[in-house]
Design an enzyme around this catalytic site. Structure first.
Site, PDB file in Angstrom:
ATOM      1  N   TRP A 144       0.834  -1.209   0.000  1.00 13.99           N
ATOM      2  CA  TRP A 144       0.000   0.000   0.000  1.00 13.99           C
ATOM      3  C   TRP A 144       0.866   1.256   0.000  1.00 13.99           C
ATOM      4  O   TRP A 144       0.510   2.279  -0.587  1.00 13.99           O
ATOM      5  CB  TRP A 144      -0.919  -0.007   1.228  1.00 13.99           C
ATOM      6  CG  TRP A 144      -1.783   1.209   1.365  1.00 13.99           C
ATOM      7  CD1 TRP A 144      -3.010   1.406   0.800  1.00 13.99           C
ATOM      8  CD2 TRP A 144      -1.510   2.399   2.119  1.00 13.99           C
ATOM      9  NE1 TRP A 144      -3.509   2.638   1.147  1.00 13.99           N
ATOM     10  CE2 TRP A 144      -2.616   3.266   1.958  1.00 13.99           C
ATOM     11  CE3 TRP A 144      -0.441   2.811   2.919  1.00 13.99           C
ATOM     12  CZ2 TRP A 144      -2.678   4.516   2.567  1.00 13.99           C
ATOM     13  CZ3 TRP A 144      -0.506   4.062   3.524  1.00 13.99           C
ATOM     14  CH2 TRP A 144      -1.621   4.898   3.343  1.00 13.99           C
ATOM     15  N   HIS A 145       2.019   1.162   0.662  1.00 15.74           N
ATOM     16  CA  HIS A 145       2.876   2.350   0.784  1.00 15.74           C
ATOM     17  C   HIS A 145       3.554   2.732  -0.510  1.00 15.74           C
ATOM     18  O   HIS A 145       4.008   3.855  -0.670  1.00 15.74           O
ATOM     19  CB  HIS A 145       3.937   2.134   1.863  1.00 15.74           C
ATOM     20  CG  HIS A 145       3.368   2.185   3.246  1.00 15.74           C
ATOM     21  ND1 HIS A 145       2.770   1.101   3.840  1.00 15.74           N
ATOM     22  CD2 HIS A 145       3.284   3.190   4.146  1.00 15.74           C
ATOM     23  CE1 HIS A 145       2.353   1.438   5.048  1.00 15.74           C
ATOM     24  NE2 HIS A 145       2.642   2.706   5.261  1.00 15.74           N
ATOM     25  N   GLY A 146       3.669   1.789  -1.433  1.00 13.55           N
ATOM     26  CA  GLY A 146       4.323   2.135  -2.682  1.00 13.55           C
ATOM     27  C   GLY A 146       4.425   0.920  -3.571  1.00 13.55           C
ATOM     28  O   GLY A 146       4.415  -0.221  -3.111  1.00 13.55           O
TER      29      GLY A 146
END
Lengths: 481, 487
Positions: free
Chosen positions: B338-340
């Site tokens: 989700w963060h990248g």
């Protein structure tokens, strides 16, 4: 019940706004021991952007010296502004679901925050006729080894720029191998084109970081002297098409003791070779019957020789030697032994010298580049005298800073003056990058081309620089050969 | 250029200068919002419509035309919510839940993960599909998650749908939390729309404290140390000594905390000034003694989201021990992604998943509770596990990460430390201040908050003005020149 103060935020924000507005009218700028205190100006958005001061056009701009001497490529006519505007509109409307192909990013294009920015490559200008020695050399690469000495600062450390430039030239003119390598170097951790390891006991003298033992220094600017048992090892990478192996090893040295050095190829094929004493540049050449991927060289005796470096090659063609000098501005390129440099040139056949310096002159010059100009002119004049049959090309400083450091433009002018005074060829990379404030585009590009220090290019940026340089140089060659 | 043209230029989206809370333009924007907010005090509907339009405009100033995405995503979830609630047909409920998930994950997937997907396909099948230049609109990861939780809650019969589309759109787009969270739950937020906001003097104090702390954390500490030091080392670790790499890593841990929590704090504070309470998002995470505790202090609105909508959807701990650990790991791996869009983030999630599983198996958190020394030791170890995971989080490529570790272990050059303090004095000072302030006791924080609450309006305004002045000074500072240390 607690009191509801839901109007309070409005009054508070309005008061803050008022205070900041008042602060905007009080000129409150001063210099506090180096820190520039800036005025807070909440109305700055509404003010006209101060028009850039129109300096009286310097005569140098008008100078014929910097006009293109041959026709430009006809297909670079697209106006940058026009294209940008079109792309902007496209980006904002269509890009919602239709994205552009990143593979459009050829040599001349970079993508910055959804916009396509077209770079305008510049022709080589200045004394392009002086490049004839090099162009003649290019015509002979089938039958001989022709070399380029690529001098630069931390910008080309780790064989950056040079590696890609070399690959492009070798692709076109033949040659296969990395060329002259140093013995010890600080950039092993990010050098991709050759893996270098070495014992930590070498004594070193350089033109750019001191020479306490007063070793004679050759063209590459560095001399290494072994302790008993000092060694160096090179192995080739797989990343570059033309660097996968080597069939010729040249050890460049002088003042050797009559003795043997030991070579180990591919980890197991041992050989012992004799060094020749004498004050001149000696080259120990080993031609292998089968190309090798690694070589280790061991020096059994202390002070066995003064070693300049090792060249890895594969037959005739063009070789580009990376001479990176961290922290240098180019002015120290007169600290070598002139006789040695002559021998370097005659024995190694240097046909072109490239200077890629500048940023290290910024700090030292403090806005006055007169001394830099003088020193650099001396350096180049001197080299031209020592190497009368070699061509010279100066690459301008690149843009620097989130916004162009004003000193960069002054330095650019100084470099133009140097090129003109010494009558050599000049490539305006500052313009090629996109001119003023273009470094921030290179940093923000997708994928990024420069590091966040707004100074150094990364591998991709270096590659772009190299391919633009190769493009311009080959273009000049085809027009003027 | 005449004034009108200038005004239009200022009011339109500029990709070079997206609107942030610390932009100069935001002060105008917020004052404007507050003025109309006051004018509409007694016209609830008008007020909500006005705040929604302002929020959408705020998003337009951050991401241009992509504000349409917020509206599309909201509209789909609004309809899906009503349909799911109104029908008893299992099939239809599931269908509309899936539609909503596809829409949200589709938006997220397209904008964030297309190139990641292409890269992987290319690597797997040696194909040569060109990468796409896709602009990642800000906040996509946040608002899609926020509106997904709404439909899932309705599907789980935990929530009744909002009937009014404007109210729903307002919930999704409310500008303080739109671009960087906290990820707000519908159940917490929607009821607040319908009541007249109650703002107490204490709320004001709290809001101001959060805004001031947030501004200093984000616009002074995080922005300054990133551009002047941390970024350049991470860009090219092999160019720097181990000391610089280690300090850059510590610096990055501070930067990401200050950046993210600072922005969240400002969001919570600004929302509070408008009479809306958003959930707390950070609670001095580096005080955590275990990774388990860390995730109860770091980005709470995300970790609780992942727990409620991913971990529990996967079965949570109800399906036996083995499945519990698998679910834990999956949650952290996907949470990482989700963060990248890169495998580095998956590795990052994997490190945390492993640490969480280890602590769960060994019951470490309870064991550490017993002694102060163990707790201190735990905090140091926890911070360093976090730091190591952040190498993968921040490094541009695995090679960059490996370079960084190599430099730290094999090219440390401790003598450069003193030169560093000298050469990067502001960076170093900010790092010290940043870490020290992180460990100030809660009591001191409460004391300061109370002092601010009780201060007069003029004093409060002066304090904020001074903070703005400081922020401007740091913004205007020239980029610190690059330094090669001698060693």
């Amino acid at each position: 019940m607690k009191k509801n103060v839901d109007d309070y935020p409005l009054y508070l924000t309005a008061t803050v706004f008022l205070f900041v507005a008042i602060l905007s009218f009080i000129p409150f700028q001063f210099d506090l021991s180096g820190f520039k205190i800036k005025n807070v100006d909440i109305f700055s958005d509404f003010k006209e952007n101060p028009k850039p001061e129109i300096k009286p056009e310097k005569p140098i701009e008008e100078d014929d010296f910097f006009k293109p001497k041959y026709d430009l490529n006809p297909n670079s006519n697209d106006s940058i502004d026009g294209l940008q505007l079109k792309e902007k509109i496209k980006a904002s409307i269509f890009n919602l679901f239709l994205a552009k192909n990143l593979s459009d990013a050829n040599n001349d294009t970079i993508f910055v925050k959804g916009n396509k920015v077209v770079l305008k490559n510049q022709p080589i200008v200045g004394n392009v006729q002086q490049l004839k020695f090099f162009f003649d050399g290019l015509n002979k690469t089938k039958s001989e080894v022709v070399r380029i000495a690529h001098f630069g600062d931390s910008m080309i450390e780790g064989d950056l720029v040079t590696a890609d430039f070399r690959e492009l030239l070798q692709n076109r003119f033949g040659g296969n191998g990395v060329g002259l390598l140093p013995i010890t170097t600080q950039d092993v951790n990010f050098r991709q084109s050759t893996k270098i390891s070495f014992s930590s006991d070498w004594k070193v003298g350089t033109v750019y970081s001191g020479n306490p033992n007063r070793f004679p220094i050759g063209f590459n600017g560095e001399t290494f002297v072994p302790k008993a048992g000092s060694w160096v090892e090179y192995s080739t990478p797989h990343l570059y098409k033309y660097l996968k192996n080597f069939s010729t090893v040249k050890l460049l040295y002088t003042n050797a003791k009559p003795s043997n050095v030991n070579f180990v190829f591919n980890g197991n094929e041992k050989r012992s070779e004799k060094l020749i004493p004498g004050k001149s540049l000696n080259i120990l050449t080993i031609n292998l019957t089968k190309p090798a991927n690694s070589v280790r060289i061991e020096f059994p005796l202390e002070d066995q020789a003064q070693v300049f470096g090792v060249s890895l090659e594969n037959g005739n063609g063009i070789y580009v030697d990376n001479f990176a000098m961290r922290g240098n501005s180019g002015v120290d390129l007169n600290k070598f032994d002139e006789d040695l440099v002559k021998e370097f040139s005659s024995k190694m056949n240097y046909k072109l010298v490239i200077f890629e310096f500048g940023l290290n002159a910024l700090g030292a010059a403090r806005g006055d580049f007169t001394n830099y100009e003088k020193s650099m002119i001396n350096v180049i004049e001197n080299l031209k005298k020592i190497l009368p049959n070699t061509s010279f090309l100066m690459i301008s400083v690149q843009d620097k800073g989130m916004k162009t450091d004003p000193l960069v433009k002054e330095l650019l002018d100084a470099q133009k003056n140097i090129a003109k005074a010494t009558n050599i060829a000049f490539w305006n990379f500052f313009e090629v990058m996109g001119g003023e404030n273009s470094m921030s585009n290179w940093v923000d590009a997708n994928p990024p081309l420069a590091a966040k220090d707004y100074i150094h290019f990364n591998e991709r940026g270096a590659k772009k620089l190299a391919s633009l340089l190769a493009e311009s140089l080959i273009q000049a060659y085809t027009k003027l050969k | 250029m005449n004034f009108v043209e200038k005004l239009i230029e200022i009011l339109s989206y500029n990709p070079q200068a997206p609107l942030l809370f610390n932009s100069g333009f935001f002060l105008y924007f917020f004052l404007f919002v507050l003025i109309f907010n006051k004018l509409f005090t007694n016209y609830k509907r008008a007020k909500i419509i006005f705040l929604t339009i302002s929020s959408i405009y705020f998003y337009y100033k951050s991401s241009g035309i992509f504000f349409i995405l917020v509206i599309i995503s909201s509209l789909i979830d609004y309809i899906a919510g009503i349909v799911i609630h109104n029908t008893n047909l299992k099939f239809k409920r599931k269908l509309f839940l899936i539609l909503s998930l596809i829409a949200n994950l589709g938006i997220l997937g397209y904008f964030k993960y297309t190139n990641f997907f292409i890269n992987n396909v290319n690597a797997l099948f040696s194909s040569n599909i060109p990468l796409q230049d896709i602009f990642l609109p800000v906040g996509v990861s946040f608002f899609t998650f926020q509106s997904m939780s709404y439909t899932i809650d309705i599907y789980r019969n935990k929530l009744t749908p909002e009937r009014n589309f404007t109210d729903f759109l307002f919930f999704v787009s409310f500008f303080p939390q739109l671009v960087a969270g906290p990820i707000v739950r519908a159940a917490d937020f929607l009821p607040q729309i319908h009541n007249r906001p109650l703002i107490t003097k204490a709320d004001i104090g709290k809001a101001l404290f959060l805004i001031i702390a947030g501004l200093l954390k984000k616009a002074v500490i995080a922005d300054y140390i990133s551009i002047n030091f941390v970024d350049r080392v991470f860009d090219w670790p092999a160019r720097y000594t181990g000391v610089e790499n280690l300090l850059a890593l510590y610096g990055y841990c501070l930067q990401i905390y200050c950046d993210f929590s600072g922005y969240s704090d400002m969001a919570i504070g600004l929302a509070l000034l408008l009479g809306f309470k958003l959930p707390m998002n950070f609670n001095s995470p580096y005080k955590a003694v275990t990774i388990t505790e860390f995730w109860r202090r770091w980005h709470l609105s995300l970790s609780s989201w992942l727990r409620d909508y991913l971990y529990i959807s996967l079965g949570g701990n109800r399906l036996g021990k083995v499945r519990t650990y698998i679910n834990l790991m999956l949650t952290m791996l996907l949470g990482g992604l989700w963060h990248g869009a890169s495998w580095n983030f998956v590795v990052w999630g994997g490190i945390h998943g492993t640490a969480l599983a280890f602590e769960r198996i060994t019951n470490l958190p309870e064991k550490l509770e017993k002694s102060k020394i163990l707790k201190l030791f735990g905090a140091i170890v926890t911070f360093h596990i976090w730091a190591i995971s952040m190498i993968f989080f921040r490094a541009q490529s695995t090679q960059h990460g490996i370079d960084m570790v190599n430099q730290i272990f094999y090219y440390f050059k401790p003598e450069v430390f003193l030169q560093f303090i000298n050469g990067y004095s502001i960076v170093f000072a900010l790092m010290v201040i940043g870490f020290l302030s992180h460990f100030t006791p809660k009591k001191l924080e409460d004391f300061v908050t109370e002092k601010i609450s009780n201060a007069s309006l003029i004093s409060q305004a002066i304090i904020i003005t001074i903070v703005i002045w400081i922020v401007v000074q740091f913004k205007a500072l020239d980029v610190h020149p690059f330094i090669y240390f001698q060693f």
